[in-house]
Design an enzyme around this catalytic site. Sequence first.
Site, PDB file in Angstrom:
ATOM      1  CG  ASP A  47     -18.928   3.992   2.175  1.00 27.66           C
ATOM      2  OD1 ASP A  47     -18.353   2.984   1.752  1.00 27.66           O
ATOM      3  OD2 ASP A  47     -18.359   5.099   2.304  1.00 27.66           O
ATOM      4  CD  GLU A 256     -12.902  -0.127   4.838  1.00 29.40           C
ATOM      5  OE1 GLU A 256     -12.383   0.858   5.382  1.00 29.40           O
ATOM      6  OE2 GLU A 256     -12.912  -0.286   3.602  1.00 29.40           O
TER       7      GLU A 256
END
Length: 353
Positions: A47, A256
């Site tokens: 991420d 997301e």
Amino acid sequence: MFISTKISLAALMLIGGAVETGICQTTATKRDPANPKPLVTDIYTADPSAHVFNGKIYIYPSHDIEANVPQDDEGGHFNMRDYHVFSMDNINGKVTDHGVALDVKDVPWAGRQMWAPDAAYKNGTYYLYFPVKDKEDIFRIGVATSKSPTGPFKAEPAPIPGSYSIDPAVFTDTDGKTYMYFGGIWGGQLQRWHTGKYDKSSNTDLKKDNEPALSAKVVRMSKDMLTFDEPVKDVTIVDKDGKPLLGGDHDRRFFEGAWMHKYKDKYYFSYSTGDTHFLAYATSNSPYGPFTYQGTFMKPVTGWTTHHSIIELNGKWYIFYHDVELTGQTHLRNIKVRELKRKADGSIELITP
Ligand code: FUB
């Protein structure tokens, strides 16, 4: 997230466990633009939210660990406990690990699972925004501050009031206003807020395939960057005919991992489609949208999750992302970088990892 339907090449790519290490070590990495290698190999990272502060690249990733939590549909096996910050002097330079920037034990309200963070700078202070479950197991978004981009960061005593779900991405516009984009469905709990109040009953999406998809959220930040300055709004994504993408449109709908960047006065909202594993983007003339869906710009990486950030450096654009090259395991990921190319009309060229 996270039903493991797509663990590709896992067995072939398993090369064993990395070692948790200490502070400030550097990792030299040869960068082949056509075949990027993991930027960090001695701990697991995912991420990656990258930023350029004072001409230098800083990366704020999740720090994946093997916590021996069984895999479940809510992502319980992503049981991360701290954040490290990394820096690079240039895109081909060494990657420096600045050690632990924030630990879950130093966040008074936190329970478990430190997921994808982001960072911002304003008026001499650096802000680290992070999603973590509170003591009731509800994801909230916290903020921590430091005078240095590498931390250590000091967490505020409570989560940002009115925050929920995961994956904050903080964008400062050319007029100085700062916005947070956030949200993630399934394990990210966004669907539990669809009435405005927390409703624990759904672990996935709303199963309303012919209704508008659940939206990411956007909100302007207050001047002190510690609170929301207005009610949270939907990030609506529409097709070329102006119709909202539907919940059943898993190839295109938001899941997301939001990111925002601006190119030639247009706002590019990019995100993961989750269970179909694409990175997609949509554009608008306003940071609030509505955003018109433009397409996929990155095909699935190895691993279940896909999550990215985009920066500009010296006139070139780069995408930071992750895959599972080091382990073949969904929850033990490694960050990478490669150039992001555009066509003359501003559209983003498709990347095949
Ligand atoms: O790292 C945990 C979660 O996995 C992130 O919050 C999501 O974006 C996905 O990458």
